[in-house]
Design a protein around this motif. Structure first.
Motif, PDB file in Angstrom:
ATOM      1  N   PHE A   1      85.489  99.470 106.196  1.00  0.00           N
ATOM      2  CA  PHE A   1      84.796 100.518 105.441  1.00  0.00           C
ATOM      3  C   PHE A   1      84.653 101.771 106.295  1.00  0.00           C
ATOM      4  CE2 PHE A   1      81.374  98.548 107.771  1.00  0.00           C
ATOM      5  CZ  PHE A   1      80.459  99.566 108.023  1.00  0.00           C
ATOM      6  N   SER A   2      84.757 102.918 105.644  1.00  0.00           N
ATOM      7  CA  SER A   2      84.642 104.191 106.346  1.00  0.00           C
ATOM      8  C   SER A   2      83.359 104.905 105.946  1.00  0.00           C
ATOM      9  CB  SER A   2      85.853 105.083 106.031  1.00  0.00           C
ATOM     10  OG  SER A   2      85.957 105.307 104.633  1.00  0.00           O
ATOM     11  N   HIS A   3      82.892 105.757 106.847  1.00  0.00           N
ATOM     12  CA  HIS A   3      81.732 106.600 106.563  1.00  0.00           C
ATOM     13  C   HIS A   3      82.028 108.010 107.056  1.00  0.00           C
ATOM     14  CE1 HIS A   3      80.956 105.474 110.762  1.00  0.00           C
ATOM     15  NE2 HIS A   3      80.163 106.537 110.847  1.00  0.00           N
ATOM     16  N   PRO A   4      81.382 109.020 106.484  1.00  0.00           N
ATOM     17  CA  PRO A   4      81.697 110.405 106.853  1.00  0.00           C
ATOM     18  C   PRO A   4      81.382 110.764 108.301  1.00  0.00           C
ATOM     19  CG  PRO A   4      80.669 110.347 104.690  1.00  0.00           C
ATOM     20  CD  PRO A   4      80.547 108.965 105.261  1.00  0.00           C
ATOM     21  N   ALA A   5      80.177 110.394 108.788  1.00  0.00           N
ATOM     22  CA  ALA A   5      79.812 110.860 110.127  1.00  0.00           C
ATOM     23  C   ALA A   5      78.632 110.086 110.693  1.00  0.00           C
ATOM     24  CB  ALA A   5      79.470 112.357 110.100  1.00  0.00           C
ATOM     25  N   ASP A   6      78.613 109.941 112.013  1.00  0.00           N
ATOM     26  CA  ASP A   6      77.474 109.351 112.715  1.00  0.00           C
ATOM     27  C   ASP A   6      76.262 110.287 112.630  1.00  0.00           C
ATOM     28  OD1 ASP A   6      79.334 107.462 113.470  1.00  0.00           O
ATOM     29  OD2 ASP A   6      79.517 108.175 115.532  1.00  0.00           O
ATOM     30  N   PHE A   7      75.088 109.733 112.864  1.00  0.00           N
ATOM     31  CA  PHE A   7      73.843 110.506 112.918  1.00  0.00           C
ATOM     32  C   PHE A   7      73.603 111.307 111.625  1.00  0.00           C
ATOM     33  CE2 PHE A   7      74.889 109.916 117.429  1.00  0.00           C
ATOM     34  CZ  PHE A   7      73.682 109.423 117.922  1.00  0.00           C
ATOM     35  N   THR A   8      73.968 110.711 110.491  1.00  0.00           N
ATOM     36  CA  THR A   8      73.689 111.322 109.194  1.00  0.00           C
ATOM     37  C   THR A   8      72.861 110.337 108.374  1.00  0.00           C
ATOM     38  OG1 THR A   8      75.810 110.519 108.337  1.00  0.00           O
ATOM     39  CG2 THR A   8      75.752 112.777 109.188  1.00  0.00           C
ATOM     40  N   PRO A   9      72.027 110.829 107.459  1.00  0.00           N
ATOM     41  CA  PRO A   9      71.036 109.948 106.825  1.00  0.00           C
ATOM     42  C   PRO A   9      71.603 108.849 105.932  1.00  0.00           C
ATOM     43  CG  PRO A   9      70.941 112.183 105.903  1.00  0.00           C
ATOM     44  CD  PRO A   9      71.818 112.246 107.114  1.00  0.00           C
ATOM     45  N   VAL A  10      72.510 109.189 105.014  1.00  0.00           N
ATOM     46  CA  VAL A  10      73.030 108.160 104.101  1.00  0.00           C
ATOM     47  C   VAL A  10      73.826 107.115 104.880  1.00  0.00           C
ATOM     48  CG1 VAL A  10      74.470 107.698 102.085  1.00  0.00           C
ATOM     49  CG2 VAL A  10      73.043 109.745 102.134  1.00  0.00           C
ATOM     50  N   CYS A  11      74.639 107.571 105.822  1.00  0.00           N
ATOM     51  CA  CYS A  11      75.427 106.634 106.630  1.00  0.00           C
ATOM     52  C   CYS A  11      74.531 105.692 107.431  1.00  0.00           C
ATOM     53  CB  CYS A  11      76.348 107.396 107.581  1.00  0.00           C
ATOM     54  SG  CYS A  11      77.591 108.405 106.744  1.00  0.00           S
ATOM     55  N   THR A  12      73.440 106.214 107.935  1.00  0.00           N
ATOM     56  CA  THR A  12      72.514 105.379 108.698  1.00  0.00           C
ATOM     57  C   THR A  12      71.926 104.283 107.817  1.00  0.00           C
ATOM     58  OG1 THR A  12      71.998 107.205 110.200  1.00  0.00           O
ATOM     59  CG2 THR A  12      70.432 105.377 110.122  1.00  0.00           C
ATOM     60  N   THR A  13      71.528 104.642 106.588  1.00  0.00           N
ATOM     61  CA  THR A  13      70.987 103.616 105.682  1.00  0.00           C
ATOM     62  C   THR A  13      72.051 102.575 105.358  1.00  0.00           C
ATOM     63  OG1 THR A  13      71.538 104.823 103.622  1.00  0.00           O
ATOM     64  CG2 THR A  13      69.394 105.292 104.645  1.00  0.00           C
ATOM     65  N   GLU A  14      73.308 102.995 105.242  1.00  0.00           N
ATOM     66  CA  GLU A  14      74.376 102.054 104.936  1.00  0.00           C
ATOM     67  C   GLU A  14      74.626 101.093 106.095  1.00  0.00           C
ATOM     68  OE1 GLU A  14      77.389 103.737 101.699  1.00  0.00           O
ATOM     69  OE2 GLU A  14      77.730 104.538 103.705  1.00  0.00           O
ATOM     70  N   PHE A  15      74.626 101.626 107.320  1.00  0.00           N
ATOM     71  CA  PHE A  15      74.878 100.747 108.462  1.00  0.00           C
ATOM     72  C   PHE A  15      73.748  99.741 108.650  1.00  0.00           C
ATOM     73  CE2 PHE A  15      78.605 102.974 109.295  1.00  0.00           C
ATOM     74  CZ  PHE A  15      79.298 102.363 110.327  1.00  0.00           C
ATOM     75  N   ILE A  16      72.542 100.157 108.364  1.00  0.00           N
ATOM     76  CA  ILE A  16      71.431  99.200 108.378  1.00  0.00           C
ATOM     77  C   ILE A  16      71.656  98.133 107.313  1.00  0.00           C
ATOM     78  CG2 ILE A  16      68.963  98.954 107.880  1.00  0.00           C
ATOM     79  CD1 ILE A  16      68.609 101.755 109.169  1.00  0.00           C
ATOM     80  N   ALA A  17      72.055  98.560 106.114  1.00  0.00           N
ATOM     81  CA  ALA A  17      72.266  97.626 105.007  1.00  0.00           C
ATOM     82  C   ALA A  17      73.436  96.685 105.282  1.00  0.00           C
ATOM     83  CB  ALA A  17      72.500  98.400 103.708  1.00  0.00           C
ATOM     84  N   PHE A  18      74.540  97.209 105.836  1.00  0.00           N
ATOM     85  CA  PHE A  18      75.664  96.342 106.193  1.00  0.00           C
ATOM     86  C   PHE A  18      75.239  95.318 107.246  1.00  0.00           C
ATOM     87  CE2 PHE A  18      78.839  99.485 104.458  1.00  0.00           C
ATOM     88  CZ  PHE A  18      79.572  98.586 103.706  1.00  0.00           C
ATOM     89  N   SER A  19      74.427  95.752 108.191  1.00  0.00           N
ATOM     90  CA  SER A  19      73.951  94.832 109.232  1.00  0.00           C
ATOM     91  C   SER A  19      73.083  93.733 108.637  1.00  0.00           C
ATOM     92  CB  SER A  19      73.169  95.607 110.296  1.00  0.00           C
ATOM     93  OG  SER A  19      74.002  96.548 110.942  1.00  0.00           O
ATOM     94  N   GLU A  20      72.305  94.074 107.620  1.00  0.00           N
ATOM     95  CA  GLU A  20      71.420  93.086 106.986  1.00  0.00           C
ATOM     96  C   GLU A  20      72.196  92.036 106.210  1.00  0.00           C
ATOM     97  OE1 GLU A  20      67.379  95.838 106.513  1.00  0.00           O
ATOM     98  OE2 GLU A  20      68.827  95.737 104.861  1.00  0.00           O
ATOM     99  N   ILE A  21      73.343  92.415 105.619  1.00  0.00           N
ATOM    100  CA  ILE A  21      74.131  91.418 104.879  1.00  0.00           C
ATOM    101  C   ILE A  21      75.183  90.736 105.765  1.00  0.00           C
ATOM    102  CG2 ILE A  21      73.819  92.633 102.684  1.00  0.00           C
ATOM    103  CD1 ILE A  21      76.885  93.346 102.881  1.00  0.00           C
ATOM    104  N   TYR A  22      75.295  91.164 107.006  1.00  0.00           N
ATOM    105  CA  TYR A  22      76.328  90.600 107.886  1.00  0.00           C
ATOM    106  C   TYR A  22      76.223  89.075 108.014  1.00  0.00           C
ATOM    107  CZ  TYR A  22      79.456  90.159 111.921  1.00  0.00           C
ATOM    108  OH  TYR A  22      80.470  89.802 112.778  1.00  0.00           O
TER     109      TYR A  22
END
Length: 213
Positions: free
Chosen positions: A40-61
């Motif tokens: 999966f790709s994301h637009p950029a590090d240190f951005t709000p929506v991407c941060t919420t997604e990485f937290i969410a991906f980590s939770e379902i890992y």
């Protein structure tokens, strides 16, 4: 100057091979052969929506791992940026990012997978999801715009659906979840269609029948 058209992999294609620097060292796509993989790709590090997604991906890992699925993130940021962002997320939220993130500075992987959509951005990747099976065939592709985060429940659902369909040689109806009835493959002859109605399935008509697994 004529714009170069980037390739767009399709469902059923073998995923483009690559070797890339990640937060877990240099990895090749073939390192993941024999298991399911979500890229999966994301637009950029240190951005709000991407941060919420990485937290969410980590939770379902952990749930993905139960299903034999690995995760591989990507953006065009540097590896140093990825590492700093991962550390920042853990420091601020307590969530550890357990999966690798590709540092695709030269956009080699992004372009091979058609992750850059000029209508959204000519430099950053949109929110793509590629699900690869153990043979590294692309089984599902989802695209999200930059301002809409992904739904983790749907990602888990489609993994369950793909694995259930493969294991049982069935199809899955709309809104299917594990435990729901599945769709029986439609009959291929008139005789089979006539027999179908007496086989104990839940049938709307000869071409649409469901059963429990």
């Amino acid at each position: 100057m004529e714009e170069v058209t980037q390739p767009m992999p399709r469902i059923g294609d073998i995923a483009p091979q690559f070797e890339a620097l990640t937060t877990h060292g240099v990895l090749k796509l073939e390192d993941f052969k024999g298991q399911w993989l979500i890229i999966f790709s994301h637009p950029a590090d240190f951005t709000p929506v991407c941060t919420t997604e990485f937290i969410a991906f980590s939770e379902i890992y952990p749930e993905l791992q139960k299903r034999g699925v690995e995760l591989l993130g990507l953006s065009v940021d540097s590896n140093s940026s990825h590492i700093a962002w991962v550390r920042n997320v853990e420091e601020k939220t307590g969530i550890k990012i357990p999966f690798p993130i590709i540092a695709d500075l030269n956009k080699e992987v992004s372009l091979a997978y058609g992750m850059i959509h000029p209508g959204q951005s000519k430099t950053e990747t949109v929110r793509c999801v590629f699900i690869l099976d153990p043979d590294q065939k692309i089984r599902l592709i989802m695209y999200y715009p930059m301002n809409v985060g992904r739904n983790m429940k749907e990602i888990l659902r489609v993994i369950d659906a793909l694995q259930t369909a493969d294991e049982n040689k069935v199809a899955l109806p709309a809104n299917w979840h594990p435990g729901d009835k599945v769709v029986v493959p439609p009959p291929s002859t008139q005789e089979m269609a006539e027999e179908r109605m007496g086989q104990g399935y839940e049938c709307i008509d000869w071409y649409l029948c469901k059963k429990n697994l």
